[in-house]
Design an enzyme around this catalytic site. Structure first.
Site, PDB file in Angstrom:
ATOM      1  N   THR A  47      -4.208  -5.382  -0.036  1.00 49.10           N
ATOM      2  CA  THR A  47      -4.208  -3.984   0.407  1.00 49.10           C
ATOM      3  C   THR A  47      -5.463  -3.317  -0.151  1.00 49.10           C
ATOM      4  O   THR A  47      -6.280  -3.959  -0.815  1.00 49.10           O
ATOM      5  CB  THR A  47      -2.955  -3.235  -0.074  1.00 49.10           C
ATOM      6  OG1 THR A  47      -3.060  -3.002  -1.488  1.00 49.10           O
ATOM      7  CG2 THR A  47      -1.687  -4.035   0.197  1.00 49.10           C
ATOM      8  N   CYS A  48      -5.602  -2.022   0.110  1.00 47.80           N
ATOM      9  CA  CYS A  48      -6.803  -1.327  -0.359  1.00 47.80           C
ATOM     10  C   CYS A  48      -6.852  -1.250  -1.877  1.00 47.80           C
ATOM     11  O   CYS A  48      -7.925  -1.079  -2.458  1.00 47.80           O
ATOM     12  CB  CYS A  48      -6.870   0.073   0.237  1.00 47.80           C
ATOM     13  SG  CYS A  48      -5.439   1.107  -0.138  1.00 47.80           S
ATOM     14  N   ARG A  50      -5.049  -3.573  -4.073  1.00 46.88           N
ATOM     15  CA  ARG A  50      -4.636  -4.770  -4.786  1.00 46.88           C
ATOM     16  C   ARG A  50      -4.937  -6.034  -3.991  1.00 46.88           C
ATOM     17  O   ARG A  50      -4.946  -6.030  -2.774  1.00 46.88           O
ATOM     18  CB  ARG A  50      -3.136  -4.714  -5.100  1.00 46.88           C
ATOM     19  CG  ARG A  50      -2.237  -4.710  -3.896  1.00 46.88           C
ATOM     20  CD  ARG A  50      -0.767  -4.788  -4.289  1.00 46.88           C
ATOM     21  NE  ARG A  50      -0.396  -3.794  -5.262  1.00 46.88           N
ATOM     22  CZ  ARG A  50      -0.062  -2.542  -4.959  1.00 46.88           C
ATOM     23  NH1 ARG A  50      -0.067  -2.156  -3.697  1.00 46.88           N
ATOM     24  NH2 ARG A  50       0.258  -1.681  -5.887  1.00 46.88           N
ATOM     25  N   GLN A 121       3.029   3.323   3.426  1.00 43.57           N
ATOM     26  CA  GLN A 121       2.389   2.235   4.160  1.00 43.57           C
ATOM     27  C   GLN A 121       2.588   0.876   3.521  1.00 43.57           C
ATOM     28  O   GLN A 121       2.444  -0.151   4.174  1.00 43.57           O
ATOM     29  CB  GLN A 121       0.885   2.512   4.276  1.00 43.57           C
ATOM     30  CG  GLN A 121       0.549   3.720   5.131  1.00 43.57           C
ATOM     31  CD  GLN A 121      -0.953   3.887   5.296  1.00 43.57           C
ATOM     32  OE1 GLN A 121      -1.723   3.005   4.959  1.00 43.57           O
ATOM     33  NE2 GLN A 121      -1.359   5.031   5.810  1.00 43.57           N
ATOM     34  N   THR A 198      -4.417   3.480   8.217  1.00 41.88           N
ATOM     35  CA  THR A 198      -4.893   4.478   7.255  1.00 41.88           C
ATOM     36  C   THR A 198      -5.643   5.599   7.959  1.00 41.88           C
ATOM     37  O   THR A 198      -5.434   6.790   7.676  1.00 41.88           O
ATOM     38  CB  THR A 198      -5.797   3.827   6.198  1.00 41.88           C
ATOM     39  OG1 THR A 198      -5.053   2.808   5.509  1.00 41.88           O
ATOM     40  CG2 THR A 198      -6.287   4.852   5.195  1.00 41.88           C
ATOM     41  N   GLY A 199      -6.515   5.238   8.906  1.00 44.86           N
ATOM     42  CA  GLY A 199      -7.254   6.256   9.661  1.00 44.86           C
ATOM     43  C   GLY A 199      -6.334   7.166  10.444  1.00 44.86           C
ATOM     44  O   GLY A 199      -6.550   8.384  10.528  1.00 44.86           O
TER      45      GLY A 199
END
EC number: 1.2.1.70
Length: 434
Positions: A47-48, A50, A121, A198-199
């Site tokens: 993920t962003c 980890r 998320q 995410t966006g």
């Protein structure tokens, strides 16, 4: 034994996480590796914030310190591909074994161990990670059970506690950061680069916070158009990225690119050409690896906030959800107990498997000879279950007390595994002639 290696936001900065990031190419290489006796099952989570690998280890007893070190080293070598890089990874990675691994993934799935507490998320990201491992055939019975338990835990925490109340994603927090910086987004031009999950979260939250001039940029134009329709913004072609960013007040990058997409020289040139070289520009980088060239931090008027910078305001937002933590943790421990019970039973079943198979084969063969197939099948299962009931109880208790079954399993395997020996008849004595 369960083992894991993790490089995450709690003990590694963005640059370190970037170095060891589990990219698609690294994950594909891990999943394509030949299975061996040490790392038997594998699931990669990226993920962003980890990069983690969860594994089920075998070989020399991994419950011993030496066995654990051997398994962790093998996992690091598979991750990085060389001994030198593996040593560098082991110097910064968090190493876990046994119960700590199971508790870790359950806390992540519930949102307790996310950078944004209650991140909405993360559960979807874990589900996708598990799906990829399942498709690659690297998740076996233990990790299937572990991730199934993690998915259920995350859903229960979301439904039964208030941990997910309010803003709960990195994207939503980034939009709030921009709002706090400007005070009013109604007159600000905001560019969102990347229209993935995410966006999308960023764009929706920006709209809620009053942004009216939202520009969506994505490599796939249809996705940008769809999101632009939803939030009342406009889509711009990917080729115009630097010009659009140069003309904005806030730009938020959230793509899956493996290198920066907002480049130093291109943006400086675009700002000069557009006459905005001295205007303030806030660049929010929500990607891992980073999407904004760090050199832009030295450009006059430009401010960069990456995932580490966002962590500070995130801590304040967590205060609103802390009241739900005890209830969420109680759910995690309850689900963890059910997983441990399953593992205990599985370990006992695996230890006693050679004996069970030998008994089953003997009973079936002898009963078939005496009473036929139908009677044999029914009677065999009953007889074997009764014979093994007491040993199974003893073994499950041993596992629950932390006792290793490796030696016991090896003994049973050597005694009962493989085809039953064919009895050798003694030669008949020759009769003497009268």
């Amino acid at each position: 034994m369960l083992i894991s290696l993790a490089v995450d936001y709690r003990h590694a900065n963005v640059a370190t996480r970037e170095r060891f990031h589990l990219s698609d190419a690294r994950i594909a290489k891990l999943y394509a590796r030949e299975p061996n006796s040490v790392i038997r099952e594998l699931v990669c989570v990226s993920t962003c914030n980890r990069s983690e690998i969860y594994a089920w280890a075998g070989g020399a007893d991994p419950a011993t310190p030496a066995g654990f070190d051997h398994a962790i080293t093998a996992l690091a070598r598979a991750w990085m591909g060389s001994k030198t890089e593996a040593r560098a990874l082991l110097a910064v990675a968090k190493k876990r074994g046994g119960l700590d691994v199971a508790r870790r993934i359950l806390r992540i799935s519930s949102g307790l161990d996310s950078q944004v507490m209650g991140d909405g998320q993360i559960l979807g990201q874990l589900r996708e990670s598990y799906r990829q491992a399942d498709a690659a055939g690297t998740a076996g019975s233990v990790l299937h059970r572990l991730f199934d338990t993690a998915m259920r835990t995350g859903k229960r925490v979301a439904a039964e506690t208030g941990l997910h109340a309010g803003r709960r994603s990195v994207g939503a927090e980034a939009a709030a950061h921009a709002h706090q910086r400007f005070g009013n987004l109604a007159h600000a031009r905001v560019v969102v680069v990347g229209c993935g999950k995410t966006g999308q979260s960023v764009a929706r939250q920006l709209q809620k916070l009053g942004a009216r001039d939202i520009v969506l940029i994505n490599r796939s134009m249809p996705r940008a158009l769809t999101l632009a329709d939803e939030v009342g913004g406009r889509a711009a072609p990917y080729e115009a990225l630097h010009v659009e960013v140069a003309m904005s007040d806030v730009a938020i990058a959230a793509t899956a690119a493996s290198e920066p997409v907002v480049m130093y020289q291109q943006l400086r040139t675009a700002r000069e050409n557009c006459g905005t070289a001295t205007y303030p520009l806030l660049l929010l980088d929500l990607s891992m690896p980073r999407n904004v060239d760090p050199a832009l931090g030295g450009v006059p008027g430009v401010t960069i906030a990456d995932l580490d910078a966002l962590h500070i305001p995130v801590l304040a937002a967590e205060e609103l959800r802390k009241a739900a933590v005890p209830a969420a943790e109680a759910l995690v421990e309850a689900e963890l107990e059910s997983f441990v019970e399953w593992v205990s039973a599985a370990a006992a079943r695996e230890a006693i498997r050679p004996l069970a198979e030998a008994l089953t084969e003997i009973c079936r063969r002898e009963l078939t000879f005496a009473a036929g197939d139908e009677v044999a099948e029914h009677a065999t299962s009953r007889i074997v279950a009764k014979l093994l009931a007491r040993p199974m109880t003893k073994l499950r208790t041993a596992v629950a007390h932390g006792e290793a079954l490796h030696a016991f399993t090896m003994t049973l395997d050597s005694l009962f595994a493989g085809p039953a020996p064919v009895p050798v008849k003694a030669p008949r004595a020759k009769r003497r002639a009268p």
